[in-house]
Design a protein around this motif. Sequence first.
Motif, mmCIF file in Angstrom:
data_model
loop_
_atom_site.group_PDB
_atom_site.id
_atom_site.type_symbol
_atom_site.label_atom_id
_atom_site.label_comp_id
_atom_site.label_asym_id
_atom_site.label_seq_id
_atom_site.Cartn_x
_atom_site.Cartn_y
_atom_site.Cartn_z
ATOM 1 N N LEU A 172 10.005 19.859 67.045
ATOM 2 C CA LEU A 172 10.158 21.057 67.871
ATOM 3 C C LEU A 172 11.152 20.870 69.014
ATOM 4 C CD1 LEU A 172 6.711 22.896 68.107
ATOM 5 C CD2 LEU A 172 8.745 23.460 66.777
ATOM 6 N N PRO A 173 11.009 19.824 69.817
ATOM 7 C CA PRO A 173 11.970 19.673 70.915
ATOM 8 C C PRO A 173 13.406 19.567 70.426
ATOM 9 C CG PRO A 173 10.125 18.177 71.192
ATOM 10 C CD PRO A 173 9.968 18.780 69.835
ATOM 11 N N LEU A 174 13.594 19.027 69.228
ATOM 12 C CA LEU A 174 14.943 18.885 68.696
ATOM 13 C C LEU A 174 15.482 20.189 68.128
ATOM 14 C CD1 LEU A 174 15.151 15.492 66.821
ATOM 15 C CD2 LEU A 174 16.635 16.348 68.647
ATOM 16 N N SER A 175 14.620 21.178 68.051
ATOM 17 C CA SER A 175 15.000 22.387 67.323
ATOM 18 C C SER A 175 15.078 23.606 68.212
ATOM 19 C CB SER A 175 13.999 22.651 66.191
ATOM 20 O OG SER A 175 13.869 21.515 65.396
ATOM 21 N N MET A 176 15.361 23.392 69.482
ATOM 22 C CA MET A 176 15.402 24.543 70.372
ATOM 23 C C MET A 176 16.414 25.591 69.901
ATOM 24 S SD MET A 176 13.020 24.386 72.317
ATOM 25 C CE MET A 176 13.361 25.800 73.348
ATOM 26 N N PHE A 269 22.604 27.255 72.483
ATOM 27 C CA PHE A 269 23.647 27.090 71.479
ATOM 28 C C PHE A 269 24.802 26.249 72.012
ATOM 29 C CE2 PHE A 269 22.361 31.689 70.573
ATOM 30 C CZ PHE A 269 21.222 31.271 69.935
ATOM 31 N N GLU A 270 24.669 25.778 73.226
ATOM 32 C CA GLU A 270 25.747 24.971 73.795
ATOM 33 C C GLU A 270 25.676 23.570 73.198
ATOM 34 O OE1 GLU A 270 28.030 25.861 76.008
ATOM 35 O OE2 GLU A 270 27.331 27.902 76.360
ATOM 36 N N LYS A 271 26.844 23.028 72.950
ATOM 37 C CA LYS A 271 26.884 21.689 72.386
ATOM 38 C C LYS A 271 26.249 20.683 73.341
ATOM 39 C CE LYS A 271 31.154 21.970 71.449
ATOM 40 N NZ LYS A 271 32.506 22.037 70.943
ATOM 41 N N GLY A 272 25.524 19.762 72.773
ATOM 42 C CA GLY A 272 25.045 18.672 73.595
ATOM 43 C C GLY A 272 23.657 18.856 74.149
ATOM 44 N N VAL A 273 23.210 20.062 74.203
ATOM 45 C CA VAL A 273 21.892 20.311 74.770
ATOM 46 C C VAL A 273 20.821 19.539 74.012
ATOM 47 C CG1 VAL A 273 20.121 22.055 75.029
ATOM 48 C CG2 VAL A 273 22.463 22.535 75.725
ATOM 49 N N LEU A 274 20.944 19.589 72.690
ATOM 50 C CA LEU A 274 19.899 18.994 71.868
ATOM 51 C C LEU A 274 19.801 17.496 72.076
ATOM 52 C CD1 LEU A 274 20.658 20.829 68.599
ATOM 53 C CD2 LEU A 274 18.987 21.335 70.356
ATOM 54 N N ILE A 275 20.975 16.906 72.004
ATOM 55 C CA ILE A 275 21.003 15.459 72.092
ATOM 56 C C ILE A 275 20.472 15.025 73.453
ATOM 57 C CG2 ILE A 275 22.485 13.446 71.895
ATOM 58 C CD1 ILE A 275 22.154 15.375 69.401
ATOM 59 N N GLY A 276 20.900 15.754 74.458
ATOM 60 C CA GLY A 276 20.414 15.475 75.803
ATOM 61 C C GLY A 276 18.901 15.546 75.846
ATOM 62 N N TYR B 209 25.225 30.293 62.829
ATOM 63 C CA TYR B 209 26.216 29.228 62.688
ATOM 64 C C TYR B 209 26.420 28.497 64.011
ATOM 65 C CZ TYR B 209 27.219 31.286 58.158
ATOM 66 O OH TYR B 209 27.102 31.753 56.875
ATOM 67 N N LEU B 210 26.373 29.261 65.087
ATOM 68 C CA LEU B 210 26.510 28.617 66.396
ATOM 69 C C LEU B 210 25.363 27.641 66.625
ATOM 70 C CD1 LEU B 210 27.632 31.689 68.498
ATOM 71 C CD2 LEU B 210 28.972 29.651 67.987
ATOM 72 N N ALA B 211 24.181 28.050 66.178
ATOM 73 C CA ALA B 211 23.036 27.158 66.341
ATOM 74 C C ALA B 211 23.246 25.885 65.522
ATOM 75 C CB ALA B 211 21.765 27.867 65.901
ATOM 76 N N ALA B 212 23.810 26.045 64.329
ATOM 77 C CA ALA B 212 24.051 24.856 63.505
ATOM 78 C C ALA B 212 25.100 23.959 64.159
ATOM 79 C CB ALA B 212 24.506 25.273 62.106
ATOM 80 N N LEU B 213 26.125 24.574 64.754
ATOM 81 C CA LEU B 213 27.166 23.778 65.409
ATOM 82 C C LEU B 213 26.636 23.058 66.640
ATOM 83 C CD1 LEU B 213 30.218 26.175 65.097
ATOM 84 C CD2 LEU B 213 29.897 23.976 63.964
ATOM 85 N N ALA B 214 25.633 23.655 67.263
ATOM 86 C CA ALA B 214 25.071 23.029 68.459
ATOM 87 C C ALA B 214 24.416 21.699 68.116
ATOM 88 C CB ALA B 214 24.066 23.972 69.116
ATOM 89 N N ALA B 215 24.083 21.520 66.842
ATOM 90 C CA ALA B 215 23.407 20.284 66.453
ATOM 91 C C ALA B 215 24.387 19.152 66.166
ATOM 92 C CB ALA B 215 22.530 20.545 65.225
ATOM 93 N N VAL B 216 25.682 19.456 66.178
ATOM 94 C CA VAL B 216 26.659 18.398 65.923
ATOM 95 C C VAL B 216 26.747 17.496 67.146
ATOM 96 C CG1 VAL B 216 29.074 17.901 65.438
ATOM 97 C CG2 VAL B 216 27.973 19.878 64.378
#
Lengths: 280, 329, 544
Positions: A172-176, A269-276, B209-216
Amino acid sequence: MSGLIVFAVLYPVYFVVIASISNPTLVATGQVAFIPQDINFFGYQQILEDSRIWRGYRNTLVYATVGTALNLFVTMPAAFALSRREFAPRKLLMFFFAFTMFFSGGLIPTYLLYRDLGLIDNWLVFILPGAVNVYNLIIARAFFENSLPEELFEASVIDGASYFQFFVRIALPLSMAIISVIGLYYLVQHWNDFFTGLIFVRNNEIQPLQIVLRDILISNQAFAGGAGGSGGSGGGSYAQQFADQIKYGVIVVSTLPVIVLYPFLQRFFEKGVLIGAVKG
Amino acid sequence: MTVVDRRPNAEAPPPGLPEESPLKLSTKSTSLSRHFRTKWQLWVMVAPAIGFIGLFMYGPMYGIQLAFREFDFAAGLAGGEWVGFKYFRQFFDSPQFWTLMRNTVVISVSTLIVGFIAPIVLALIINQILGRRKRRFMQTATYLPHFISVVVVVGMLQVFLSPSSGVLTRFLRFIGIDGVNFLGDASAFVPVYVISEVWQHAGWNSIIYLAALAAVSPQLYEAARIDGAGKLQIVRHIDLPALVPTMIILFILNMGGVLATGFEKIFLMQNPLNLGVSEVIATYVYKIGIVGNQFSYGTAIGLFNTLINFTFLVITNEIAKRVSNTSLW
Amino acid sequence: MTGKPVRRAQSYVAAAAVLALGLAACSGNGGDDSGGGSGSGGDDVLNVLVLKHALTGPMEGMQWVSELEEQADVSIRWEEISADWDQAKSTMLAAGDIPDLIVGTNAITDSDLSTFTGLFEDLSQHMESLPNVRAMFDEIPEMEVMAQHSEGAIYALPGYKRFWPETVTHQYINQEWLDNLGLEVPTTWDELFDVLVAFKEEDANGSGDPHDEIPMDWAPTGSGGFGYFQPTVLMGSLGLPLTGGGGPGYFVEDGEVKSFLVDERYREVVAFLHRCYAEGLISEEVMTQDYSAYQSVGRGSGDTARVGLSWGWTASDRFGSQLAPQYTAMAPLLAEEGQDESDLTWTYDSYGENFPQNQIVMSAQSGNAEAALRVINAFYDQDISLQVLWGDMGTNIEQIDENTYEVLPPADGETDPSSWKWTTTLADNGPTWIRDDIDVEIPVDLSEAVEEAEPLEGALANMDLVADVFPWQFITLTPEDQTAVANRDVDILGVAMTNWGVWITGGGIEEDWDSYIQQVENSGLNENIEIYQRYYDEYVAALD
């Protein structure tokens, strides 16, 4: 390039806004292009004075909030379970779900079922029957399958975690991002739902916003064919003038909340949020 | 931690997982009880969804037989006289059948193709080409039109495309293109329909798709940049592959809509000049049905439609399974 | 669209199953708190569904409603619907789940009545409980004929509005433009053509721009047939008698049912209209505009009119109150000079307007049949009928003495009378019996329509009400015939409406005509005509 896209996309939206405060006759004859003409707020005044709208707003807010919560609660675990490759019955189950995207019994048996379950004229009809949307289930499952690193699962198995624990603590936390997307899909689905109210509810006290708005919005459609019954006896022009004035305003009023909500979801949807999130 | 392209791999066991792991159902497992002992938590997680779908979707499914029976109010839904394929034949024999099929396929397939590609391109642009602030703005801007009601969209098309006073027509005249009648010319119907659909929904549909890209992983981008990759190369080698699984799933789902067109928008856009290309199955059913309470006929046409769509879905799903290892089931 | 095709597919199937997918909504205030608490009615609570205009206010705001409740000694729980009724209705009826009463002109159609047998109460057995209705039938015997379904059963009651003109479509030309150009009101097609050319080429409206005039415009023809305010009335120049503006094309002439879609006179009218279109005399958007655009263009800007000749309900409705004085109501045109005026016809709409069909039905499973009958009867009361149509006594109607009434101008002092009527009461959607023996000073919008129908009276008088008027309201098809006719009409009109559009804008009717007739006949036109002829003959036989 992107400037052109933004203009092409935004101009009609801008048009809705200026049309909602312009003279409807000028709008319909193409005389309102960039600047509002003959500005008045008659449409908004009519909309805001309509007590049905406020009641509809309240109802829709309740249905959308409670409904979306239930949707996520049912959909996300199911999507996770179906994403586990070692869960052998998942193919059969996926077929069981996907089948209903295409085949349905039709409205009459559905109505009879709801009646037997006591859902007619009951606000739960906005919540329960749509608790799972198979389309969203499939999207969520695909996301779990493709974006959850298998190594994480292996690691947690070695740590002795159960499926429940892995799902709640890691998945779940990884899937925001996907939770936001699916949540948004469900929310908007509830927000725009007029069909349920139309068919299954006759008590005006519990009708959602869309039912009220559609009333206003399509009131001149009866005359589009030219042969409108009451149009002949003088209802036509009135409906047209009145409805044209209001219809653009209705769009503004009814979509504002959903639009305001979006930027709050955007950060997921911003890049990096998940990994952070994982690191932290 | 690294995030790599993880295509689903349905057959092979996850690497490193011991064969006798309690969480892995052995392909040779003979014992059902062993399955439930190890997998009961998964069953618990999926059970509510099964319950809701079973009750609310499968519950009314007996209504399908109406397609093969006369609708008889007094006898009840399943009590009418059995007429077999009478209503299917009636539809196939209709003088409009082939026109309807052609129009429906042309409109839905063009919408599917353009509508499938546009959100992907948009998502890539938003994600990669633009700076952070512009990106947010673009995202919100393209998302807005989704919420405009169909009635108003068609009204706006009338206002924008009017041959005498439309904003677009006047603009085209200004740059020297004259004599186009987007509303009256039958050949303009499909482009106008498709473009307005894309305008309205591409932004909304790009969200997934944006959500999928966010996981990169950002490290991937960094690594690529250090290697001297340009933006286009990053799109080509990192972003696109990350989108592939989502694209495949959505493509399969889209193929299940080969014979599905929206009803309301096409109906509202119809006029005597475009009727030859704009009459589709959905509008035909509406016209047939609205006057005569023809439940059986309507159900039969709906079922026919569904069968075609479902067939396309199943075929696409099979192909996808073989080619890319991604599938719905 | 991408992303949602499946959801769409699913809803499509659901919709197909119930036929009418669509638009939406219902609403209104009221619900539970309108009846019981108000203390106006009795202990009996009835559910009444009312189909009203989208802009009509809540039922509880109408004073006459409490009068109705009092007279019938019930409390009414209103279910108010104004949009997407067809969609909601078919499910409701098919599930057999209906309220005690359903009110609204043709809310329940003849086709519903014959499909859902046993769902609606046969009111002919209850005439002793419906003295007002009995009296109406005795006064106007046609109404009983109209109400009777098969074998004398009466499932739905019609209304009687008395004051409406015989036709809805009135013909207008801009007198000021004629005066500016020194022209006379045209009397023949050729003269009309010349006048329209003058409108186009000269600056008829004096705006300084010789090209902003639209010489001729009409209401959008949909894809499902013809209606009011359309040039089908030009067929009257050739003696073809229409009802309701044309509908799917059927008409009766000297006792014979025909379809104008394959009539030589239709061909002549289309050819004439193409001649006009090719000269730029007709709005280039006539085939594509929606009703909003059509109405808005007619209203011009300020006191500059844009349309020369058009059709509408009243001049002020069609062109707006500011421009209305520029227009004059016009007599039907002769097709050619020297033609005998006794050949002319028009569209006869009086049955539909003055005798609105199927205005109220009662559930056969009503838990309180007695109370439901009392409500029906109360609707047909003299005073309540007037109020249902024009609004509350006191604010909208003044009673001068027992049998003399005056409909008052809008109380807010700014709305036009017809708008006022539609917002404050059920108006034409409610069941009414306006007595022939009372005096009513009718509102200005209606008297304007009556006045503007005068130039058409001669042509209407040329039509024999039995031999030349298609009796839609008096015949009821069996479900099988209804279905067969409707299915074929969809195919026939699919061909006809496309050709109508193409021939007028692009020409070619002469070359296409024969193959077109072939196509239309292949779609089953002659079979439909046969069916209608049979019903028409039965209707005529029953009149004797």
